[in-house]
Scaffold this motif. Sequence first.
Motif, PDB file in Angstrom:
ATOM      1  N   PRO A  20       0.807  -1.222   0.000  1.00  0.00           N
ATOM      2  CA  PRO A  20       0.000   0.000   0.000  1.00  0.00           C
ATOM      3  C   PRO A  20       0.842   1.276   0.000  1.00  0.00           C
ATOM      4  N   ALA A  21       0.436   2.210  -0.843  1.00  0.00           N
ATOM      5  CA  ALA A  21       1.138   3.491  -0.897  1.00  0.00           C
ATOM      6  C   ALA A  21       0.811   4.307   0.345  1.00  0.00           C
ATOM      7  N   PRO A  22       1.774   5.015   0.907  1.00  0.00           N
ATOM      8  CA  PRO A  22       1.548   5.748   2.156  1.00  0.00           C
ATOM      9  C   PRO A  22       0.825   7.075   1.968  1.00  0.00           C
ATOM     10  N   ASP A  23       0.634   7.540   0.730  1.00  0.00           N
ATOM     11  CA  ASP A  23       0.107   8.873   0.509  1.00  0.00           C
ATOM     12  C   ASP A  23      -1.378   8.894   0.155  1.00  0.00           C
ATOM     13  N   PHE A  24      -2.097   7.810   0.431  1.00  0.00           N
ATOM     14  CA  PHE A  24      -3.525   7.792   0.147  1.00  0.00           C
ATOM     15  C   PHE A  24      -4.254   8.797   1.033  1.00  0.00           C
ATOM     16  N   GLN A  25      -5.166   9.554   0.408  1.00  0.00           N
ATOM     17  CA  GLN A  25      -5.967  10.528   1.141  1.00  0.00           C
ATOM     18  C   GLN A  25      -7.438  10.214   0.909  1.00  0.00           C
ATOM     19  N   GLY A  26      -8.189   9.999   1.967  1.00  0.00           N
ATOM     20  CA  GLY A  26      -9.605   9.685   1.819  1.00  0.00           C
ATOM     21  C   GLY A  26     -10.350   9.956   3.105  1.00  0.00           C
ATOM     22  N   GLY A  27     -11.663   9.827   3.054  1.00  0.00           N
ATOM     23  CA  GLY A  27     -12.487  10.053   4.229  1.00  0.00           C
ATOM     24  C   GLY A  27     -13.944   9.783   3.899  1.00  0.00           C
ATOM     25  N   ILE A 266     -28.337   2.275  -2.674  1.00  0.00           N
ATOM     26  CA  ILE A 266     -27.468   2.106  -3.841  1.00  0.00           C
ATOM     27  C   ILE A 266     -26.096   2.684  -3.514  1.00  0.00           C
ATOM     28  N   TRP A 267     -25.069   1.879  -3.699  1.00  0.00           N
ATOM     29  CA  TRP A 267     -23.694   2.309  -3.496  1.00  0.00           C
ATOM     30  C   TRP A 267     -23.046   2.318  -4.878  1.00  0.00           C
ATOM     31  N   THR A 268     -22.893   3.507  -5.433  1.00  0.00           N
ATOM     32  CA  THR A 268     -22.390   3.635  -6.791  1.00  0.00           C
ATOM     33  C   THR A 268     -21.133   4.487  -6.818  1.00  0.00           C
ATOM     34  N   THR A 269     -20.147   4.055  -7.564  1.00  0.00           N
ATOM     35  CA  THR A 269     -18.996   4.927  -7.744  1.00  0.00           C
ATOM     36  C   THR A 269     -19.436   6.143  -8.552  1.00  0.00           C
ATOM     37  N   GLY A 270     -18.800   7.253  -8.286  1.00  0.00           N
ATOM     38  CA  GLY A 270     -19.173   8.511  -8.928  1.00  0.00           C
ATOM     39  C   GLY A 270     -18.121   9.556  -8.628  1.00  0.00           C
ATOM     40  N   PRO A 271     -18.368  10.808  -8.956  1.00  0.00           N
ATOM     41  CA  PRO A 271     -17.398  11.854  -8.674  1.00  0.00           C
ATOM     42  C   PRO A 271     -17.009  11.875  -7.199  1.00  0.00           C
ATOM     43  N   GLY A 272     -15.740  11.660  -6.909  1.00  0.00           N
ATOM     44  CA  GLY A 272     -15.243  11.705  -5.540  1.00  0.00           C
ATOM     45  C   GLY A 272     -15.008  10.358  -4.893  1.00  0.00           C
ATOM     46  N   GLY A 273     -15.704   9.314  -5.352  1.00  0.00           N
ATOM     47  CA  GLY A 273     -15.534   8.014  -4.701  1.00  0.00           C
ATOM     48  C   GLY A 273     -16.760   7.137  -4.850  1.00  0.00           C
ATOM     49  N   VAL A 274     -17.306   6.669  -3.715  1.00  0.00           N
ATOM     50  CA  VAL A 274     -18.505   5.835  -3.720  1.00  0.00           C
ATOM     51  C   VAL A 274     -19.655   6.640  -3.128  1.00  0.00           C
ATOM     52  N   LEU A 275     -20.653   6.944  -3.955  1.00  0.00           N
ATOM     53  CA  LEU A 275     -21.828   7.684  -3.514  1.00  0.00           C
ATOM     54  C   LEU A 275     -22.819   6.715  -2.889  1.00  0.00           C
ATOM     55  N   ILE A 276     -23.410   7.100  -1.766  1.00  0.00           N
ATOM     56  CA  ILE A 276     -24.394   6.261  -1.087  1.00  0.00           C
ATOM     57  C   ILE A 276     -25.753   6.928  -1.240  1.00  0.00           C
ATOM     58  N   LEU A 277     -26.647   6.264  -1.959  1.00  0.00           N
ATOM     59  CA  LEU A 277     -27.958   6.810  -2.289  1.00  0.00           C
ATOM     60  C   LEU A 277     -29.056   5.968  -1.657  1.00  0.00           C
ATOM     61  N   SER A 278     -30.132   6.616  -1.244  1.00  0.00           N
ATOM     62  CA  SER A 278     -31.307   5.885  -0.789  1.00  0.00           C
ATOM     63  C   SER A 278     -31.958   5.221  -2.004  1.00  0.00           C
ATOM     64  N   PRO A 279     -32.916   4.294  -1.788  1.00  0.00           N
ATOM     65  CA  PRO A 279     -33.605   3.686  -2.932  1.00  0.00           C
ATOM     66  C   PRO A 279     -34.299   4.709  -3.822  1.00  0.00           C
ATOM     67  N   GLN A 280     -34.643   5.873  -3.254  1.00  0.00           N
ATOM     68  CA  GLN A 280     -35.295   6.939  -4.017  1.00  0.00           C
ATOM     69  C   GLN A 280     -34.293   7.872  -4.679  1.00  0.00           C
ATOM     70  N   GLY A 281     -32.998   7.664  -4.413  1.00  0.00           N
ATOM     71  CA  GLY A 281     -31.972   8.485  -5.045  1.00  0.00           C
ATOM     72  C   GLY A 281     -31.478   9.649  -4.211  1.00  0.00           C
ATOM     73  N   GLY A 285     -24.371  10.345   1.472  1.00  0.00           N
ATOM     74  CA  GLY A 285     -22.970  10.519   1.820  1.00  0.00           C
ATOM     75  C   GLY A 285     -22.077   9.908   0.762  1.00  0.00           C
ATOM     76  N   THR A 286     -20.768  10.090   0.949  1.00  0.00           N
ATOM     77  CA  THR A 286     -19.792   9.592  -0.012  1.00  0.00           C
ATOM     78  C   THR A 286     -18.582   9.034   0.716  1.00  0.00           C
ATOM     79  N   ILE A 287     -18.114   7.880   0.267  1.00  0.00           N
ATOM     80  CA  ILE A 287     -16.810   7.379   0.686  1.00  0.00           C
ATOM     81  C   ILE A 287     -15.798   8.036  -0.244  1.00  0.00           C
ATOM     82  N   LEU A 288     -15.110   9.037   0.241  1.00  0.00           N
ATOM     83  CA  LEU A 288     -14.200   9.833  -0.579  1.00  0.00           C
ATOM     84  C   LEU A 288     -12.861   9.118  -0.730  1.00  0.00           C
TER      85      LEU A 288
END
Length: 324
Positions: A20-27, A266-281, A285-288
Amino acid sequence: MKKHLLLPLFSLASVLAAEPAPDFQGGIERLDPAIDQLLAPDAKIEVLASGFNWSEGPVWKDGQILFSDVPENTVFGWKEGDKNAFISLRPSGSLDGTGQGSNGLALDAQGNLILTQQGERRIARLEKDGSFTTLADQYNGKRFNSPNDLVIARSGQIFFTDPPYGMKKGVEQDAPYHGIYRVDTDGKVSLIIDDIRWPNGIALSPDEKILYLAISDKEAARVMAYDLQADGSVQNGRVIFNAQALKSAERKGSCDGMKVDTQGNIWTTGPGGVLILSPQGKHMGTILTGQNTGNCAWGGPEKDTMYITADMFLLRVKTRIQGY
């Protein structure tokens, strides 16, 4: 179904990826209190391995996570206790090595690995002897473009997307559309959607009454939903989330791979990371990840850990919900 030649199945001990690279940045970005029911307040993103060209299509199989490195024509694996990922299968999607490798991966009811093979332009099953069996490679005499992602229903039907992302340079499309197809258990192939440009990820609701699509159109990144009919056709296509407005220099990527949890979120990748959507869209939140993010999948003994393929990284996040 066509059987193809034996392939070199590399030893599971073969290691390629770097530590693993040490410079990963996420949140984790929390936009709605409901996300606390899905991700604990202290949930962290773990970097498991890195050094990949473009990681994609993760699936949990036999106590390990498998995932594609598309340009490297390789399926890698990682299991608890490993310092590095290992080569599980190579070639994964282009037998002569001149095309793209596998992208989306899934398991059928028997636990067999099913692959979208971009170089071979087909859906294939990996057999125990290391050979591939073609499940589908054309519709009405026209070759697929480069099958991208897939989901398998409880009935055994395979639904998959077929944009031309992985086609060899200079090769023209046989069909004028980017199709979404269904493969029945008897091998019959049906074109169910032909009016979407750049379809990518695909998923089913837990009751299998809704088919979801992630659209990676540069001008209109979005998530769509369709009502799935008893005969496997779809109706009432509608946009449930427009991701185009999220795009920025800081938030890389577009709508790509996607999965659904047992509550229908729905957990979909999208701008920024993984977008977490309700069934209605609703965007909760986002896993950045800070990266162009290809796909995600649940795994672990309790199926409560989200594994994420984000460009050069393999990541994971513990969740409070199980994957469907």
